[in-house]
Scaffold this active site. Sequence first.
Site, PDB file in Angstrom:
ATOM      1  N   THR A  53       4.426  -3.200  -9.431  1.00  0.00           N
ATOM      2  CA  THR A  53       5.420  -2.396 -10.376  1.00  0.00           C
ATOM      3  C   THR A  53       5.131  -0.754 -10.124  1.00  0.00           C
ATOM      4  O   THR A  53       6.327  -0.070 -10.110  1.00  0.00           O
ATOM      5  CB  THR A  53       5.074  -2.649 -11.702  1.00  0.00           C
ATOM      6  OG1 THR A  53       5.014  -4.117 -11.950  1.00  0.00           O
ATOM      7  CG2 THR A  53       6.178  -2.002 -12.621  1.00  0.00           C
ATOM      8  N   HIS A  78       7.122   0.277  -7.091  1.00  0.00           N
ATOM      9  CA  HIS A  78       8.685   0.179  -7.409  1.00  0.00           C
ATOM     10  C   HIS A  78       8.897   1.581  -7.882  1.00  0.00           C
ATOM     11  O   HIS A  78      10.214   2.110  -7.762  1.00  0.00           O
ATOM     12  CB  HIS A  78       8.964  -0.897  -8.185  1.00  0.00           C
ATOM     13  CG  HIS A  78       8.883  -2.440  -7.689  1.00  0.00           C
ATOM     14  ND1 HIS A  78       8.944  -2.619  -6.260  1.00  0.00           N
ATOM     15  CD2 HIS A  78       8.581  -3.684  -8.176  1.00  0.00           C
ATOM     16  CE1 HIS A  78       8.733  -4.036  -6.205  1.00  0.00           C
ATOM     17  NE2 HIS A  78       8.551  -4.443  -7.152  1.00  0.00           N
ATOM     18  N   CYS A 125       4.546  -5.746 -31.183  1.00  0.00           N
ATOM     19  CA  CYS A 125       4.854  -5.202 -32.415  1.00  0.00           C
ATOM     20  C   CYS A 125       4.145  -6.027 -33.471  1.00  0.00           C
ATOM     21  O   CYS A 125       3.671  -5.480 -34.659  1.00  0.00           O
ATOM     22  CB  CYS A 125       6.300  -5.389 -32.850  1.00  0.00           C
ATOM     23  SG  CYS A 125       6.852  -7.071 -33.202  1.00  0.00           S
TER      24      CYS A 125
HETATM   25 ZN    ZN Z   1       6.578  -8.690 -31.406  1.00  0.00          ZN
END
Ligand code: ZN
Length: 344
Positions: free
Chosen positions: A40, A43, A93
Amino acid sequence: MKALFKSKSQRGLELLDVEKPSPKKGEVLVKVKAASICGTDLHIYEWNEWAQNRIKPPLIAGHEVAGEIVELGEGVKGFGKGDLVSAETHVYCGKCFQCLSGNRHVCETMKIFGVDIDGVFAEYAVIPAQNAWKNPKGMKPEIAAIQEPFGNAVHSVFAGGDRIDGSTVLITGAGPIGCFAAGIAKAAGAKKVIVSDLNDFRLSLAGKMKADILVNAQNENLAECVKKETNGRGADIFIEMSGSGAALNDGLKSLRVGGRVSILGVFNKPVALDVTNDIVFKYARIFGINGRLIFDTWKKTSELINKKLVDPSPVITHRFPLKDFEEGFSLLEHGKAGKVVLVP
Ligand code: ZN
Ligand code: NAD
């Protein structure tokens, strides 16, 4: 501090002097001891189409890291100064549907270090304590750092819960993650591990990770090789780790009836498949793999590495000081390296 920035919407990265960050509530500040380069990052360095659509410069690049905690933000418990931590790079989260149903690795508002938020190619980095993984004392920082991609391999090898012992495992793609997967499958008792790539140097690394059969898919027909190695039956488990549509097709054709597939590879365009013959009539069970199970995969990873069941070190082929990052990216761009580790 020095940090490697994607500062402009163009190819390359820039080493800049910036203010050292300080940890906010629930975060730890680490002095980076090792940070490895992932596909990544390449990239983002090359500024391909994916990167152009996803990355919003300026941003510190990099996500695979091991660092020593030097400062604790308010309310952080369970960590102390001097701890060597690695980072689960999917910042979750904890409140959304996926997080609440035990799938924090695919959080609906997931942010990734060095992609969506500042990363770790720097002298210091801030990590939310909920994403920090404490390593045993004395662990080599470069090994601690590569646990993140190693975890991708762990997740892929054990997905579905099938027995690995006694089985034939086919892995397409001998990048660092494919090589780790070869070592993991052998440690789990696979009878035969077959690895394919187009690059002989990378195949040699898979050999050092104890793969039994190495197939250069440019010169040989993979499905025929696998049939020959399995008395005509095909591989019990197929793990796609190249992101190549040709490899995915080769692998499905090499799978035995009733076999299991894990696909980790990321494809840069849609892939055509013979769904009827290679999936439906084959009674294949297919798992898409994303990230690592938080923290089940980390526990398994730590156990495999720290109990010395798998030695990932042959995959780490180069180490550079952070300022010499160009050399590392160039080697990777030309397929001449396994894992490259940067040391700030
Ligand atoms: Zn979440
Ligand atoms: P890498 O790019 O270093 O390695 C891929 C390898 O595949 C290369 O050595 C390449 O030569 C080989 N390859 C290309 N075409 C092939 C073919 N037809 N047959 C066999 N091999 C072929 O990648 P990596 O860092 O080891 O990661 C493996 C894959 O997993 C990549 O596609 C990467 O984008 C993806 N990835 C996915 C996740 C996820 O969470 N799903 C996480 C990390 C990486």
